[in-house]
Design a protein around this motif. Structure first.
Motif, PDB file in Angstrom:
ATOM      1  N   ASP A  25       4.363  -6.235  45.888  1.00  0.00           N
ATOM      2  CA  ASP A  25       4.494  -6.814  44.499  1.00  0.00           C
ATOM      3  C   ASP A  25       3.502  -7.650  43.539  1.00  0.00           C
ATOM      4  O   ASP A  25       3.954  -7.283  42.731  1.00  0.00           O
ATOM      5  CB  ASP A  25       6.130  -7.618  45.344  1.00  0.00           C
ATOM      6  N   PHE A  26       2.749  -8.320  43.866  1.00  0.00           N
ATOM      7  CA  PHE A  26       2.327  -9.218  44.176  1.00  0.00           C
ATOM      8  C   PHE A  26       1.025  -8.161  43.215  1.00  0.00           C
ATOM      9  O   PHE A  26       0.434  -7.797  41.950  1.00  0.00           O
ATOM     10  CB  PHE A  26       1.106 -10.015  44.485  1.00  0.00           C
ATOM     11  N   LYS A  28       1.850  -5.271  42.368  1.00  0.00           N
ATOM     12  CA  LYS A  28       1.936  -4.461  40.838  1.00  0.00           C
ATOM     13  C   LYS A  28       2.718  -5.548  39.946  1.00  0.00           C
ATOM     14  O   LYS A  28       2.066  -4.701  38.798  1.00  0.00           O
ATOM     15  CB  LYS A  28       3.567  -4.026  41.949  1.00  0.00           C
ATOM     16  N   ASN A  29       2.751  -6.575  40.283  1.00  0.00           N
ATOM     17  CA  ASN A  29       2.983  -7.273  38.968  1.00  0.00           C
ATOM     18  C   ASN A  29       1.490  -7.279  38.458  1.00  0.00           C
ATOM     19  O   ASN A  29       1.586  -7.954  36.769  1.00  0.00           O
ATOM     20  CB  ASN A  29       3.868  -8.571  39.526  1.00  0.00           C
ATOM     21  N   ALA A  32       1.030  -4.224  36.184  1.00  0.00           N
ATOM     22  CA  ALA A  32       1.077  -4.440  34.747  1.00  0.00           C
ATOM     23  C   ALA A  32       1.275  -5.102  33.945  1.00  0.00           C
ATOM     24  O   ALA A  32       1.274  -5.194  32.325  1.00  0.00           O
ATOM     25  CB  ALA A  32       3.342  -4.554  35.377  1.00  0.00           C
ATOM     26  N   LEU A  33       1.254  -6.412  34.664  1.00  0.00           N
ATOM     27  CA  LEU A  33       0.291  -7.254  33.366  1.00  0.00           C
ATOM     28  C   LEU A  33      -1.139  -7.428  33.081  1.00  0.00           C
ATOM     29  O   LEU A  33      -0.798  -7.135  31.695  1.00  0.00           O
ATOM     30  CB  LEU A  33       0.547  -9.430  34.370  1.00  0.00           C
ATOM     31  N   GLN A  36      -0.360  -4.363  30.026  1.00  0.00           N
ATOM     32  CA  GLN A  36       0.245  -5.121  28.692  1.00  0.00           C
ATOM     33  C   GLN A  36      -0.798  -5.315  28.542  1.00  0.00           C
ATOM     34  O   GLN A  36      -0.724  -5.378  27.105  1.00  0.00           O
ATOM     35  CB  GLN A  36       1.582  -6.195  29.608  1.00  0.00           C
TER      36      GLN A  36
END
Length: 70
Positions: A25-26, A28-29, A32-33, A36
């Motif tokens: 999860d980390f 993937k986040n 994404a960050l 962005q």
């Protein structure tokens, strides 16, 4: 003698644990960050840069040719 079924089961369980872990999860986040953040910057791809560099070289050659004819 090695029990291949045991190792296959352990491998499967380990892969499942990693896939469901907070580290996944980390990752993937974080991706994404970063995506962005990069989208907000005025960046070009390598292909776009190469095209612009070729155009610049052609324009510089034309300018040099024009300067020698004067």
């Amino acid at each position: 003698m090695l029990n291949t079924k045991f190792f296959e089961e352990m491998s499967s369980k380990l892969n499942e644990a990693v896939a469901n872990s907070p580290a996944r999860d980390f990752e993937k986040n974080a991706r994404a960050l970063l995506a962005q953040g990069f989208s907000r910057l005025d960046l070009v791809t390598r292909e776009e840069y190469d095209v612009l560099a070729q155009r610049l070289e052609k324009l510089e050659a034309r300018i040099a040719a024009l300067e020698t004819t004067k």
